[in-house]
Design a protein around this motif. Sequence first.
Motif, PDB file in Angstrom:
ATOM      1  N   GLU A  53       0.829  -1.200   0.000  1.00  0.00           N
ATOM      2  CA  GLU A  53       0.000   0.000   0.000  1.00  0.00           C
ATOM      3  C   GLU A  53       0.867   1.254   0.000  1.00  0.00           C
ATOM      4  O   GLU A  53       0.568   2.234  -0.696  1.00  0.00           O
ATOM      5  CB  GLU A  53      -0.928   0.008   1.221  1.00  0.00           C
ATOM      6  N   PHE A  54       1.943   1.230   0.763  1.00  0.00           N
ATOM      7  CA  PHE A  54       2.837   2.377   0.833  1.00  0.00           C
ATOM      8  C   PHE A  54       3.418   2.710  -0.540  1.00  0.00           C
ATOM      9  O   PHE A  54       3.329   3.851  -1.011  1.00  0.00           O
ATOM     10  CB  PHE A  54       3.965   2.097   1.825  1.00  0.00           C
ATOM     11  N   PHE A  55       4.005   1.704  -1.199  1.00  0.00           N
ATOM     12  CA  PHE A  55       4.626   1.978  -2.491  1.00  0.00           C
ATOM     13  C   PHE A  55       3.590   2.367  -3.538  1.00  0.00           C
ATOM     14  O   PHE A  55       3.836   3.264  -4.358  1.00  0.00           O
ATOM     15  CB  PHE A  55       5.441   0.773  -2.960  1.00  0.00           C
ATOM     16  N   ALA A  56       2.423   1.714  -3.518  1.00  0.00           N
ATOM     17  CA  ALA A  56       1.388   2.053  -4.495  1.00  0.00           C
ATOM     18  C   ALA A  56       0.918   3.488  -4.304  1.00  0.00           C
ATOM     19  O   ALA A  56       0.776   4.249  -5.274  1.00  0.00           O
ATOM     20  CB  ALA A  56       0.213   1.079  -4.370  1.00  0.00           C
ATOM     21  N   ALA A  57       0.686   3.880  -3.051  1.00  0.00           N
ATOM     22  CA  ALA A  57       0.209   5.239  -2.774  1.00  0.00           C
ATOM     23  C   ALA A  57       1.265   6.273  -3.139  1.00  0.00           C
ATOM     24  O   ALA A  57       0.954   7.311  -3.740  1.00  0.00           O
ATOM     25  CB  ALA A  57      -0.168   5.362  -1.299  1.00  0.00           C
ATOM     26  N   LEU A  58       2.522   6.002  -2.796  1.00  0.00           N
ATOM     27  CA  LEU A  58       3.591   6.962  -3.067  1.00  0.00           C
ATOM     28  C   LEU A  58       3.823   7.102  -4.573  1.00  0.00           C
ATOM     29  O   LEU A  58       3.932   8.228  -5.094  1.00  0.00           O
ATOM     30  CB  LEU A  58       4.870   6.522  -2.356  1.00  0.00           C
ATOM     31  N   ARG A  59       3.890   5.967  -5.286  1.00  0.00           N
ATOM     32  CA  ARG A  59       4.094   6.032  -6.738  1.00  0.00           C
ATOM     33  C   ARG A  59       2.961   6.783  -7.422  1.00  0.00           C
ATOM     34  O   ARG A  59       3.194   7.642  -8.281  1.00  0.00           O
ATOM     35  CB  ARG A  59       4.179   4.611  -7.313  1.00  0.00           C
ATOM     36  N   GLU A  60       1.722   6.448  -7.064  1.00  0.00           N
ATOM     37  CA  GLU A  60       0.575   7.061  -7.725  1.00  0.00           C
ATOM     38  C   GLU A  60       0.539   8.566  -7.466  1.00  0.00           C
ATOM     39  O   GLU A  60       0.301   9.364  -8.385  1.00  0.00           O
ATOM     40  CB  GLU A  60      -0.723   6.417  -7.222  1.00  0.00           C
ATOM     41  N   TRP A  61       0.786   8.959  -6.226  1.00  0.00           N
ATOM     42  CA  TRP A  61       0.731  10.384  -5.890  1.00  0.00           C
ATOM     43  C   TRP A  61       1.855  11.152  -6.587  1.00  0.00           C
ATOM     44  O   TRP A  61       1.629  12.219  -7.159  1.00  0.00           O
ATOM     45  CB  TRP A  61       0.799  10.568  -4.379  1.00  0.00           C
ATOM     46  N   LEU A  62       3.066  10.618  -6.551  1.00  0.00           N
ATOM     47  CA  LEU A  62       4.190  11.282  -7.219  1.00  0.00           C
ATOM     48  C   LEU A  62       3.954  11.376  -8.725  1.00  0.00           C
ATOM     49  O   LEU A  62       4.185  12.422  -9.337  1.00  0.00           O
ATOM     50  CB  LEU A  62       5.493  10.547  -6.935  1.00  0.00           C
ATOM     51  N   ALA A  63       3.494  10.283  -9.310  1.00  0.00           N
ATOM     52  CA  ALA A  63       3.285  10.272 -10.757  1.00  0.00           C
ATOM     53  C   ALA A  63       2.246  11.323 -11.148  1.00  0.00           C
ATOM     54  O   ALA A  63       2.444  12.083 -12.112  1.00  0.00           O
ATOM     55  CB  ALA A  63       2.847   8.890 -11.221  1.00  0.00           C
ATOM     56  N   GLY A  64       1.136  11.373 -10.437  1.00  0.00           N
ATOM     57  CA  GLY A  64       0.096  12.342 -10.754  1.00  0.00           C
ATOM     58  C   GLY A  64       0.538  13.767 -10.521  1.00  0.00           C
ATOM     59  O   GLY A  64       0.303  14.653 -11.358  1.00  0.00           O
ATOM     60  N   THR A  65       1.200  13.999  -9.407  1.00  0.00           N
ATOM     61  CA  THR A  65       1.621  15.358  -9.062  1.00  0.00           C
ATOM     62  C   THR A  65       2.717  15.858  -9.994  1.00  0.00           C
ATOM     63  O   THR A  65       2.672  16.999 -10.467  1.00  0.00           O
ATOM     64  CB  THR A  65       2.104  15.401  -7.605  1.00  0.00           C
ATOM     65  N   LEU A  66       3.699  14.996 -10.287  1.00  0.00           N
ATOM     66  CA  LEU A  66       4.793  15.433 -11.144  1.00  0.00           C
ATOM     67  C   LEU A  66       4.366  15.492 -12.611  1.00  0.00           C
ATOM     68  O   LEU A  66       4.952  16.254 -13.391  1.00  0.00           O
ATOM     69  CB  LEU A  66       5.997  14.505 -10.965  1.00  0.00           C
TER      70      LEU A  66
END
Length: 274
Positions: A256-269
């Motif tokens: 869950e941690f990696f999925a949430a971090l990847r998704e948020w970074l990808a969308g934001t960046l």
Amino acid sequence: MGIHVRTYGTSGSVVVVLHGGPAAVGSVAPVARGLADSFRVLEPWQRGSGEEPLTVARHLADLHELVESCGDGARPGIVGWSWGAMLALAYAAEHPDCVGALALVGCGTFDLAARARRKAILDKRTTGDMRARLEHVEREIADPAERLKAKYDIIGPLHDVDALPAEKDPEADAVPFDKRAHGETWDDMMRLQAEGVYPAAFAAIKAPVLMLHGDCDPHPGAMIRASLAPYLPHLEYRELAHCGHSPWRERAARDEFFAALREWLAGTLADEAR
């Protein structure tokens, strides 16, 4: 570049991952590797002790040199863990136009009440056997750096819930713990907090901010969020269940941690790149 930097990944937006401690070099290498399939990741090892006392300002200058060296005009994402999250906030406040996204993992404390709560949680979790071992270390290990490291080896598991074994890192493991760098850096952060510089300076931060925090982390997530909220009204907070201080090692929270971090970074960046 005056500091050592390890790189991971070959494509995607740039993400800088900041280790904890202070002076816990290599501690976020698993996070860097976990993001390398989606991003170009930089893992700087923060400056060690030297002729002049280390300060937060010195670390910020080193980080800014690294960010400027990326050279492609895009603002990187910054992921900081524990002390590294505090440094990430300080950097984004000092250079608000240089950060595209800011992710705080197991963020450290910014007031006396939160630090007292952390200590109380750890004291409650410390067993009699641990106390005896800590007393033994205090008596038997003369070198201050080795003594501090031995103490953390004993109390470190109190920060976890059901953690996987730490990944081996021969390069980082070969670096002696720099107790002086740890002490000088932390003392300067405490000075800046006592003088009211932090967290007030964080009002200058423009980048989106995500706080990922384990629900069993002794660093009290709700209290830390409350201390930041007046200055970061756009702060997003996500609590991970059955999770301690290092989410990438927790069996129940890792995915869950990696999925949430990847998704948020990808969308934001991605928004940053447009």
